[in-house]
Write an enzyme that holds these catalytic residues in place. Sequence first.
Site, PDB file in Angstrom:
ATOM      1  N   GLU A 156       0.883  -1.178   0.000  1.00 24.18           N
ATOM      2  CA  GLU A 156       0.000   0.000   0.000  1.00 24.18           C
ATOM      3  C   GLU A 156       0.909   1.214   0.000  1.00 24.18           C
ATOM      4  OE1 GLU A 156      -3.163   0.077  -0.332  1.00 24.18           O
ATOM      5  OE2 GLU A 156      -3.851  -1.929   0.188  1.00 24.18           O
ATOM      6  N   CYS A 165      -2.976   8.699   2.576  1.00 26.16           N
ATOM      7  CA  CYS A 165      -2.632   8.194   1.241  1.00 26.16           C
ATOM      8  C   CYS A 165      -3.753   8.524   0.259  1.00 26.16           C
ATOM      9  CB  CYS A 165      -2.344   6.697   1.276  1.00 26.16           C
ATOM     10  SG  CYS A 165      -3.486   5.768   2.273  1.00 26.16           S
TER      11      CYS A 165
END
Length: 508
Positions: A266, A300
């Site tokens: 990720e 993010c």
Amino acid sequence: MGSASKEYGFLSEIGLTSHNLGNYVGGKWLGNGPVVSTLNPANNQPIAQVVEASLEDYEQGLKACEEAAKVWMQVPAPKRGDIVRQIGDALRSKLDFLGRLLSLEMGKILAEGIGEVQEVIDMCDFAVGLSRQLNGSVIPSERPNHMMLEMWNPLGIVGVITAFNFPCAVLGWNACIALVCGNCVVWKGAPTTPLITIAMTKLVAEVLEKNHLPGAIFTAMCGGAEIGEAIAKDTRIPLVSFTGSSKVGLTVQQTVSARSGKTLLELSGNNAIIVMEDADIQLAARSVLFAAVGTAGQRCTTCRRLLLHESVYDKVLEQLLTSYKQVKIGDPLEKGTLLGPLHTPESKKNFEKGIEVIKSQGGKVLTGGKAVEGEGNFVEPTIIEISSDAAVVKEELFAPVLYALKFKTFEEAVAINNSVPQGLSSSIFTRSPENIFNWIGPMGSDCGIVNVNIPTNGAEIGGAFGGEKATGGGREAGSDSWKQYMRRSTCTINYGNELPLAQGINFG
């Protein structure tokens, strides 16, 4: 709390003191590595000390974890689910304290801190249900008196390396599912949020102890790159889940691949919100504010690029500039604060350097653009007018900096959205079914998260979370993400008495 100030008194409610052992290894708390101080990003003053792991601590932990794996994978999946249910209940009982700690140590506002811990609790609930649904398939065999089926078995040990920006949610997405799938977990939290790592682990440890299970089922270590490298190189860990920058993620992937292990990555996002000419402008403006300023731009899924149709460009920017001036910057634990500090003094310096680079590439500051004077890591929420061709737009600056970009057609907007190396989250604001279905189709967004009329952030746990390209391709949380934490066997069983292919051959 010893010498710690009164405002940190609540930490004793979650088992923390002014000096903490940072490693839960083989069911015991220990630490033989460096002693570090964790800092409050609102003033850069120490909160408490933590003893990190040495490589000897790590080795001790992995040996115990290997033994614990043999026990845990034989516990029936619904029973493993019940253990995760108890972990969720333990977190519920300390929700406010954990949320407060998260805001204090990471710097996000209190509502976000509590919301993040709630997300781990929700993941526990999700995983409990999942523990009764780890289903394989029965496949028709072409041979008479044969049965073909798929079995899903645990991998054994899953390594989880998490980042500072979501110091417990990312653990929840991975560990809750890894545990119900029958894996032990080795967790290395971010080096700058060790108190969250310890507080979460203490609650998990209590549940394991209460159920007379080996503590090493959940092994946690505070430490830096040395411990992360050890996890990446360790052949005893079949899967390493890593959250962080694309650069470090690539190194982890190469290290793990070199030993034929698997990674779940990720990595960075460079997320765009597209506002079409037929959009609900107020809805879009509110969503952009939430997506660009929340967590001080350190998600993010933060919106970094705002793509505005030329016909609504001025109108949307006017609304945003008005709302940006009303954003209250300050202590994340204070009521009414919307923008807390960046996480470290280095982040603040990177913001200042980033603004210089942006200006050198033709970027025009519409609002913000400065660091806030004083002891904390505060910066102003910033909007920049810039060309989509500028090189800096393709990079991820981890701060509340939003690029405003103009476009003429839907196709041009999609091309700009897809023009960056990252591919995590994306969103379009439109009322047109044609735009919506083109956007979510093969010629639309190339991201893992493709939203309509909601911001780029705030993903629900029921869906698989993750992105494409330089974001790494991993998927966490819902849907069928559980399959990454297990190994699949295709099993063919001959329950008749002969092999059809062997007819007419005499074996004596």
